[in-house]
Design an enzyme around this catalytic site. Structure first.
Site, PDB file in Angstrom:
ATOM      1  N   GLU A 271       0.832  -1.195   0.000  1.00  0.00           N
ATOM      2  CA  GLU A 271       0.000   0.000   0.000  1.00  0.00           C
ATOM      3  C   GLU A 271       0.869   1.249   0.000  1.00  0.00           C
ATOM      4  O   GLU A 271       1.943   1.264   0.609  1.00  0.00           O
ATOM      5  CB  GLU A 271      -0.909   0.021   1.237  1.00  0.00           C
ATOM      6  CG  GLU A 271      -1.892  -1.135   1.297  1.00  0.00           C
ATOM      7  CD  GLU A 271      -2.823  -1.038   2.499  1.00  0.00           C
ATOM      8  OE1 GLU A 271      -2.718  -0.036   3.250  1.00  0.00           O
ATOM      9  OE2 GLU A 271      -3.652  -1.942   2.692  1.00  0.00           O
TER      10      GLU A 271
ATOM     11  N   HIS B 252      -8.076   1.323   1.890  1.00  0.00           N
ATOM     12  CA  HIS B 252      -7.910   1.032   3.320  1.00  0.00           C
ATOM     13  C   HIS B 252      -8.745   2.001   4.170  1.00  0.00           C
ATOM     14  O   HIS B 252      -8.250   2.629   5.106  1.00  0.00           O
ATOM     15  CB  HIS B 252      -6.434   1.116   3.720  1.00  0.00           C
ATOM     16  CG  HIS B 252      -6.102   0.287   4.924  1.00  0.00           C
ATOM     17  ND1 HIS B 252      -4.887  -0.315   5.113  1.00  0.00           N
ATOM     18  CD2 HIS B 252      -6.840  -0.042   6.033  1.00  0.00           C
ATOM     19  CE1 HIS B 252      -4.866  -0.958   6.256  1.00  0.00           C
ATOM     20  NE2 HIS B 252      -6.041  -0.816   6.829  1.00  0.00           N
TER      21      HIS B 252
END
Length: 399
Positions: free
Chosen positions: A259, A282
């Site tokens: 990420e 997220h």
């Protein structure tokens, strides 16, 4: 005292700590190891979310003084908890504050995938009117398989059942079923029956690669998959392959093996561009309500630890609930070996200490004692700090 809050922690945390007299510095992004070491100089409290890693290297290289870490999220896998215990640093998280936010997103995504809403809205934005029931289904009467039946999984179970879904769950722990949910004895049993599978497992290292090509292949044909837990627990390439082959009909993913560390950085995934796939950055727990509650809860836990030494709900230190300090309070973190408390009380006795309160708890290799003294001869605190197997010793004076 100084607090450093990273990763856009809700302003409520800053307000609480500032009102309590802390010098609070906030930063919007995550910090790498070297950046974090430099930033922690003179810092007493550290607040992070999921993208800043607190390693043993960080804790060994900082100049000292860090007393507590707050994870303003559910997970703590980004923190070396054993190292925190070894360095006498209390760690707290927010295990319940954003469960509802994650559950509502999961339920919304289940409905959205069943109705192909992402494809429909993309067509409409492109000027294509395609009014058809083909491929769209109700979730009522369909089977949901929940992998991980903790705070989030069990609450999703209740909400899904209210939508009319049949719920099955699998957990390595013996969990009480909510409503009419049925427990599966194995993951394989769940995958064979569920038309939608959602992961809500924790971030322990042993869960790395938990769900891969074999598990996707074992899912029912044309079923749906969700992961709102941890990015490292599934194989995103295997998921993409299962979607491209048509074995899976859709997926909703909020977490990824890799990420970006901050907003604005590029995001790359093999799942991009696939039909009926919902990708979110997220944000499972990222609602204003959840972030406010997390900011309030963790900030208060940090302040309570500094003010009273209380470690209730600490994820690494033994839990000790403490009343307000009477006289002078000393907190003593030590290795959990025989004889430490005998030495501690021997020191207090040698200084004619009048003990008003004392509590002890142990957890694994760590012990934690809190003692209030209303009278003693000079030097007792220094003597406590030099007891063999002492990790950290701190004085709290009654306000």
């Amino acid at each position: 005292m100084k607090a450093l809050l990273l990763e856009n922690i809700h302003p409520e945390a800053t307000r609480i700590l500032t009102a309590a007299g802390y010098d609070v510095e906030t930063r919007s992004g995550a910090l790498g190891e070297d950046e974090l070491i430099a930033a922690l100089n003179g810092v007493d409290l550290l607040g992070i979310r999921s993208r800043t890693n607190v390693t043993d290297t960080v804790l060994r290289r900082i100049s000292g003084g860090l007393k507590a870490i707050g994870a303003f999220c559910i997970g703590t896998n980004q923190i070396d908890l054993d190292a925190c215990s070894e360095h006498g640093i209390a760690t707290f998280n927010a295990p319940y504050s954003n469960t509802r936010s994650v559950v509502e997103l999961a339920m919304a995504e289940i409905v959205a995938m069943a109705r192909h809403l992402t494809d429909r809205t993309a067509q409409m934005h492109a000027g294509v009117w395609s009014k058809s029931a083909t491929g769209s289904h109700e979730v009522r009467g369909r089977t949901l398989g929940i992998v991980g039946y903790g705070n989030i999984g069990s609450q999703l179970s209740v909400l899904a059942e209210a939508f009319g879904m049949q719920v099955y769950f699998y957990d390595i722990s013996d969990r009480l079923a909510m409503g009419n949910a049925k427990r599966c004895e194995s993951l394989e049993e769940l995958l064979a029956v569920a038309e939608t599978v959602t992961l809500h497992i924790d971030g322990r290292e042993s869960n790395t690669g938990f769900f891969g090509a074999d598990q996707f292949a074992a899912m029912r044909a044309r079923s749906l998959f969700l992961n709102l837990s941890r990015g490292f627990v599934y194989d995103d390439q295997a998921l993409a392959d299962a979607l491209r082959s048509g074995h899976l009909a859709g997926a909703a993913v909020d977490v990824y093996p890799k990420e970006p560390r901050s907003s604005g950085e590029p995001f790359v995934s093999p799942l991009q561009g696939l039909p009926n796939v919902i990708l979110t950055p997220h944000v499972g727990g990222s609602t204003q309500e959840a972030q406010y509650d997390i900011g309030r809860y963790v900030a208060n836990k940090l302040h309570d630890y500094i003010q009273t030494g209380g470690t209730s709900m600490s994820v690494n230190l033994p839990e000790v609930s403490t009343p307000p300090a009477t006289g002078v309070r000393v907190t003593h973190i030590h290795r959990n070996v025989p004889g430490v408390m005998a030495q501690l009380n021997s020191v207090l006795s040698s200084h004619d200490a009048n003990i008003a309160f004392q509590a002890l708890s142990t957890k694994g290799s760590t012990g934690y004692a809190v003692t209030d003294v209303t009278a003693a001869s000079n030097g007792w605190v220094d003597d406590l700090a030099h007891i063999p197997n002492t990790i950290a010793c701190r004085v709290i004076r009654a306000s």
